[in-house]
Design an enzyme around this catalytic site. Structure first.
Site, PDB file in Angstrom:
ATOM      1  N   ARG A  83     113.411  -7.197 -63.033  1.00  0.00           N
ATOM      2  CA  ARG A  83     113.287  -7.552 -61.862  1.00  0.00           C
ATOM      3  C   ARG A  83     114.481  -8.091 -61.150  1.00  0.00           C
ATOM      4  O   ARG A  83     114.946  -7.755 -60.023  1.00  0.00           O
ATOM      5  CB  ARG A  83     112.052  -8.305 -61.694  1.00  0.00           C
ATOM      6  CG  ARG A  83     110.637  -7.737 -61.544  1.00  0.00           C
ATOM      7  CD  ARG A  83     109.461  -8.702 -61.675  1.00  0.00           C
ATOM      8  NE  ARG A  83     108.349  -7.697 -61.579  1.00  0.00           N
ATOM      9  CZ  ARG A  83     107.085  -8.365 -61.713  1.00  0.00           C
ATOM     10  NH1 ARG A  83     106.870  -9.496 -62.142  1.00  0.00           N
ATOM     11  NH2 ARG A  83     106.013  -7.756 -61.794  1.00  0.00           N
TER      12      ARG A  83
ATOM     13  N   HIS B 232     109.885  -0.156 -57.111  1.00  0.00           N
ATOM     14  CA  HIS B 232     109.337  -0.052 -58.587  1.00  0.00           C
ATOM     15  C   HIS B 232     109.950  -1.598 -59.226  1.00  0.00           C
ATOM     16  O   HIS B 232     110.478  -2.490 -58.487  1.00  0.00           O
ATOM     17  CB  HIS B 232     110.449   0.679 -59.326  1.00  0.00           C
ATOM     18  CG  HIS B 232     112.006   0.584 -59.361  1.00  0.00           C
ATOM     19  ND1 HIS B 232     112.844   1.543 -59.907  1.00  0.00           N
ATOM     20  CD2 HIS B 232     112.733  -0.197 -58.676  1.00  0.00           C
ATOM     21  CE1 HIS B 232     114.117   1.126 -59.646  1.00  0.00           C
ATOM     22  NE2 HIS B 232     114.048   0.298 -58.684  1.00  0.00           N
ATOM     23  N   GLU B 233     109.375  -1.832 -60.330  1.00  0.00           N
ATOM     24  CA  GLU B 233     109.418  -3.092 -61.059  1.00  0.00           C
ATOM     25  C   GLU B 233     108.502  -4.133 -60.272  1.00  0.00           C
ATOM     26  O   GLU B 233     108.928  -5.265 -60.278  1.00  0.00           O
ATOM     27  CB  GLU B 233     110.721  -3.660 -61.338  1.00  0.00           C
ATOM     28  CG  GLU B 233     111.769  -2.767 -61.969  1.00  0.00           C
ATOM     29  CD  GLU B 233     111.126  -2.272 -63.371  1.00  0.00           C
ATOM     30  OE1 GLU B 233     110.040  -2.746 -63.817  1.00  0.00           O
ATOM     31  OE2 GLU B 233     111.489  -1.187 -63.936  1.00  0.00           O
ATOM     32  N   GLY B 234     107.426  -3.539 -59.826  1.00  0.00           N
ATOM     33  CA  GLY B 234     106.373  -4.399 -59.014  1.00  0.00           C
ATOM     34  C   GLY B 234     106.744  -4.401 -57.557  1.00  0.00           C
ATOM     35  O   GLY B 234     107.863  -4.802 -56.927  1.00  0.00           O
TER      36      GLY B 234
ATOM     37  N   GLN C 239     105.192  -8.858 -55.574  1.00  0.00           N
ATOM     38  CA  GLN C 239     105.841  -9.816 -55.888  1.00  0.00           C
ATOM     39  C   GLN C 239     105.420 -11.174 -54.869  1.00  0.00           C
ATOM     40  O   GLN C 239     105.592 -12.108 -55.223  1.00  0.00           O
ATOM     41  CB  GLN C 239     107.124  -9.600 -55.505  1.00  0.00           C
ATOM     42  CG  GLN C 239     108.087  -8.407 -56.417  1.00  0.00           C
ATOM     43  CD  GLN C 239     108.051  -8.839 -57.614  1.00  0.00           C
ATOM     44  OE1 GLN C 239     108.329 -10.006 -58.244  1.00  0.00           O
ATOM     45  NE2 GLN C 239     107.980  -7.757 -58.540  1.00  0.00           N
TER      46      GLN C 239
END
Length: 610
Positions: free
Chosen positions: A313, A457-459, A464
Site C-alpha cells: 500500500r 488495487h491493494e485495497g 482504506q
C-alpha cells in the site's frame, strides 16, 4: 525542480536521513553512499525504463499458447534492475543486501516508477520475500526469499478470486493436506491447492527462472467444510516450478495454469492474470492439485499477508506519486514552450503583441502549482512513511513503538491520498496540454491511464476509508490519533516562530480540531452502517489535513535552512504550502459536514431510484 533535487531536500534537510548513519545497522553508509545508489538507479531508469514506457504500453503481453510474451525491453530492464542489487538493497549483508535504510531504498525506487511504472520495479517480489523473511521457516526463507532477493525468482500475491474480489472472507480456494506425511516436508506442511485466483499482477511470464506465488486458501475442517470468514484463511507458498531444498528447479511444473490475461486501461506492460490452481493440466507426483507449503499456522494467513499488503500500500502510494510527478514535469515543460494567446493588460489584450508561452496565463499557473503541491506533498508523505519503517526497526523501544503506531494510522492515507490527488494532477496535466493532451502524441494521457488503477488495487478507496474510520483512529482507545495530534501540535508550535507561517499554524490546528470533533461524532449513533456510510469523505478530509501538516513541516525546514532571500526552490515550496492552505484545506468543511450529520441520502434511496 528535478526529482533528484526534490529528494535531496526532503531526505537531507527535512527528514535528516544522514543521522541514520549513526545507527549500527547503517554505520557503513553516508550521504555519499546514498547518492551513489541514486546515481545508479537514475542511470538505469533513464537508459532502460524511460525510453520504452510507450513501447510496453502499446505492445501488451500476450500468450502464444505456451508462454507469455513480453517486449525485449522488459527483459533488459528487469535484468538491469536485478543486477543493480536493488531487490535486496534493504536486506542484511549476509543476504547480499546493502543494509540501506528503507527510506533511501524507497527514494531510489522513485526513479524507476517515474520512468515507467508499467515496466515496474519488482515491488511484489521484494514484498513477497519480506513476508517470507518475517513469517516463513528457515528453509522457506533460504529457498524462496533469498532467491527472490538475488533475482532468480520473482514473486506475486494471490488474494482475489473471480467471485470474491476484495471480500477475502469469501475465498473458496481449498488447501488439503497432501498425504499422511504432509507435515514432514522440509519446505513446510505440504498441501494440494484447488481454486482460481484473479487480478494477479506478474502471475505468469518468462522474466525469471521461477515465480513464487503467495496464495490465500482455506483448509477444510474435519467434516470437509471450509471455515467461513477470514479466520479460516491460511497462507501458502506455491512455486510455478517445483524446487528442491537447495532452491534448484527439479524440472517438474507445478499444477498452476494461466487461464487468461486481463487487458487493462493502464499498467499494460505488467502482465495481469487469472490463474487456475489444481486443474490437473500439470499433475505433480502423479496427482492433480497445486503443491503449496503452508506459511505460519492454520488460520493465520490474513495476518501474515497483511505484512505484504501494508508494504504494498505504501508502494502504491509512491507509484501514484511518481506518475503525478511525471505528468507535472511534462506539462511544465509544455507550458514553458507552447506559445498561445496574449496577457491581459490594463486595456485588455493587445492583438499586435507577440504570443506568450501559456505558463504566462493565470489558469495554467494555477494548474501547475496544484500539481506541484499534490505531487511533492505526496512524495514527502510517502518518504515519511518509509522513514517510520526505519524507526520501527532500528529506533530505541519507545521510538519504535511510536513509529509503528503512527504508521498504522498513516498507511491508509499514504496509499489513498496520492492515488486520488496525483490522479487529479495527471488530469490537470492533460488539461494544460489541451487537445494534444488527449492524444497519444504526448505522454500525459498514458500517465493518467496508468494512475487510474491506484485507487483500486491493494485495497480500494472505500476499503482504506473503512479501515481508517472503522479501525485505525479507534484502535488502542485512539492512541494513534493522539500521537498524530501531538506531532501536528509540535509542528504548529515550531511554525509560529516565523511570521510567514504563523497563520498556517493556526489554520492547521483549527482544521485538525474539526477532524477530531468529527471523529467523535461519527460514532454517536451506535450504528456502524451509518457511521461508515461517509467514511470516504472522512478520509478525504483527514488526508487533506495530514497533507497540510506535511507541507507546514516541510516549509519549517525551508525556513530553517534558508536566509531571508529564498532561492527559487524554496520559493516554490513556500508557494505550495500557501496554495494548499488557501485552496485545498478549506475543502474539508463540506466533507466533514456529511460525516457529522450522518447523512444517508444514497443509503436510503430505493434501488429502483438509481
Amino acid at each position: 525542480m528535478s526529482l533528484r533535487n526534490t529528494l535531496s531536500f526532503l531526505l537531507y534537510d527535512w527528514l535528516q536521513v544522514e543521522q541514520l548513519s549513526q545507527r549500527a545497522r547503517y554505520a557503513d553508509h553516508s550521504r555519499e553512499t546514498f547518492e551513489a545508489v541514486f546515481d545508479t538507479c537514475e542511470r538505469i531508469a533513464v537508459e532502460k525504463y524511460a525510453p520504452f514506457n510507450r513501447l510496453v504500453d502499446t505492445q501488451e503481453p500476450h500468450f502464444d499458447g505456451e508462454k507469455v510474451v513480453l517486449p525485449q525491453a522488459t527483459y533488459e530492464a528487469r535484468k538491469a534492475y536485478a543486477e543493480s542489487g536493488m531487490l535486496s538493497a534493504a536486506q542484511d549483508y549476509e543476504l547480499g543486501g546493502m543494509q540501506l535504510p528503507f527510506v533511501v531504498d524507497s527514494a531510489a525506487n522513485t526513479f524507476f516508477a517515474k520512468a515507467s511504472i508499467s515496466i515496474g520495479s519488482n515491488m511484489l517480489t521484494t514484498g513477497n520475500a519480506n513476508l517470507l523473511m518475517a513469517h516463513g521457516t528457515a528453509l522457506q526463507k533460504q529457498v524462496f526469499a533469498h532467491n527472490e532477493f538475488n533475482g532468480r525468482f520473482t514473486g506475486t500475491m494471490c488474494l482475489s478470486e473471480p467471485q470474491a474480489g476484495s471480500s477475502l472472507s469469501d475465498v473458496a480456494t481449498r488447501a488439503e493436506p497432501d498425504g499422511p506425511d504432509y507435515e514432514a516436508d522440509p519446505l513446510g506442511p505440504r498441501y494440494r491447492l484447488r481454486g482460481n485466483k484473479m487480478w494477479i499482477s506478474s502471475g505468469d511470464h518468462e522474466l525469471s527462472e521461477n515465480i513464487v506465488h503467495l496464495v490465500l486458501a482455506k483448509v477444510p475442517d474435519a467434516n470437509g467444510k471450509l471455515v467461513p470468514g477470514v479466520k479460516g484463511i491460511s497462507l501458502f507458498v506455491v512455486p510455478k516450478k517445483m524446487v528442491d531444498t537447495q532452491g534448484q528447479l527439479t524440472g517438474e511444473r507445478n499444477d498452476v495454469v494461466l487461464a487468461g490475461l486481463n487487458h487493462k486501461l493502464g499498467w499494460r506492460g505488467t502482465t495481469n492474470t487469472l490463474l487456475n490452481f489444481g486443474e490437473g493440466k500439470y499433475p505433480v507426483r502423479g496427482a492433480a492439485g497445486a503443491i503449496g507449503y503452508r506459511v505460519g499456522n492454520v488460520g493465520d494467513g490474513l495476518r501474515c499477508m497483511f505484512h505484504m499488503m501494508n508494504e504494498a500500500r505504501i508502494a502504491i502510494g509512491m507509484a501514484a506519486t511518481m506518475l503525478g510527478f511525471a505528468g507535472y514535469e511534462a506539462s511544465l515543460e509544455y507550458a514553458k514552450n507552447r506559445p498561445q494567446g496574449r496577457p491581459l493588460g490594463a486595456g485588455g489584450k493587445d492583438a499586435a503583441a507577440p504570443q506568450v508561452p501559456i505558463i504566462a496565463h493565470a489558469d495554467v499557473r494555477r494548474m501547475l502549482l496544484a500539481q506541484k503541491a499534490y505531487t511533492e506533498g505526496a512524495l514527502a508523505l510517502n518518504l515519511l512513511a518509509a522513514r517510520l519503517v526505519d524507526e520501527q526497526h532500528t529506533g530505541d523501544a519507545p521510538s519504535a513503538a511510536e513509529a509503528q503506531l503512527l504508521l498504522e494510522v498513516l498507511t491508509p492515507i499514504a496509499k489513498s491520498w496520492p492515488s486520488e490527488w496525483c490522479l487529479e494532477a495527471n488530469s490537470l496535466a492533460i488539461q494544460i496540454h489541451g487537445g494534444y493532451g488527449y492524444t497519444r502524441d504526448f505522454p500525459v494521457e498514458q500517465y493518467w491511464r496508468d494512475n487510474r488503477l491506484n485507487m483500486i488495487h491493494e485495497g480500494t478507496h472505500g476499503i482504506q476509508a473503512n479501515d481508517l474510520l472503522g479501525r485505525k483512529v479507534r484502535m488502542q482507545d485512539g492512541a494513534g490519533l493522539k500521537l498524530l495530534t501531538q506531532r501536528m501540535k509540535a509542528t504548529a508550535e515550531q511554525a509560529k516562530q516565523w511570521p510567514a507561517l504563523a497563520d498556517f499554524a493556526g489554520q492547521l490546528t483549527q482544521a485538525w480540531d474539526q477532524v477530531l470533533h468529527t471523529t467523535a461524532l461519527a460514532w454517536q449513533w451506535n450504528d456502524a452502517n451509518r457511521s461508515l456510510a461517509n467514511a470516504v469523505p472522512y478520509m478525504q478530509a483527514f488526508g487533506h489535513v495530514v497533507l497540510a501538516w506535511i507541507w507546514l513541516d516541510v516549509v519549517c525546514a525551508v525556513q530553517t535552512r534558508s536566509d531571508a532571500q529564498l532561492d527559487a526552490a524554496a520559493q516554490g515550496r513556500m508557494a505550495c504550502a500557501q496554495f494548499f492552505f488557501h485552496y485545498e484545506l478549506p475543502k474539508i468543511g463540506a466533507w466533514l459536514q456529511v460525516v457529522q450529520t450522518g447523512d444517508t441520502t444514497f443509503v436510503d434511496l430505493i434501488e429502483e431510484g438509481f
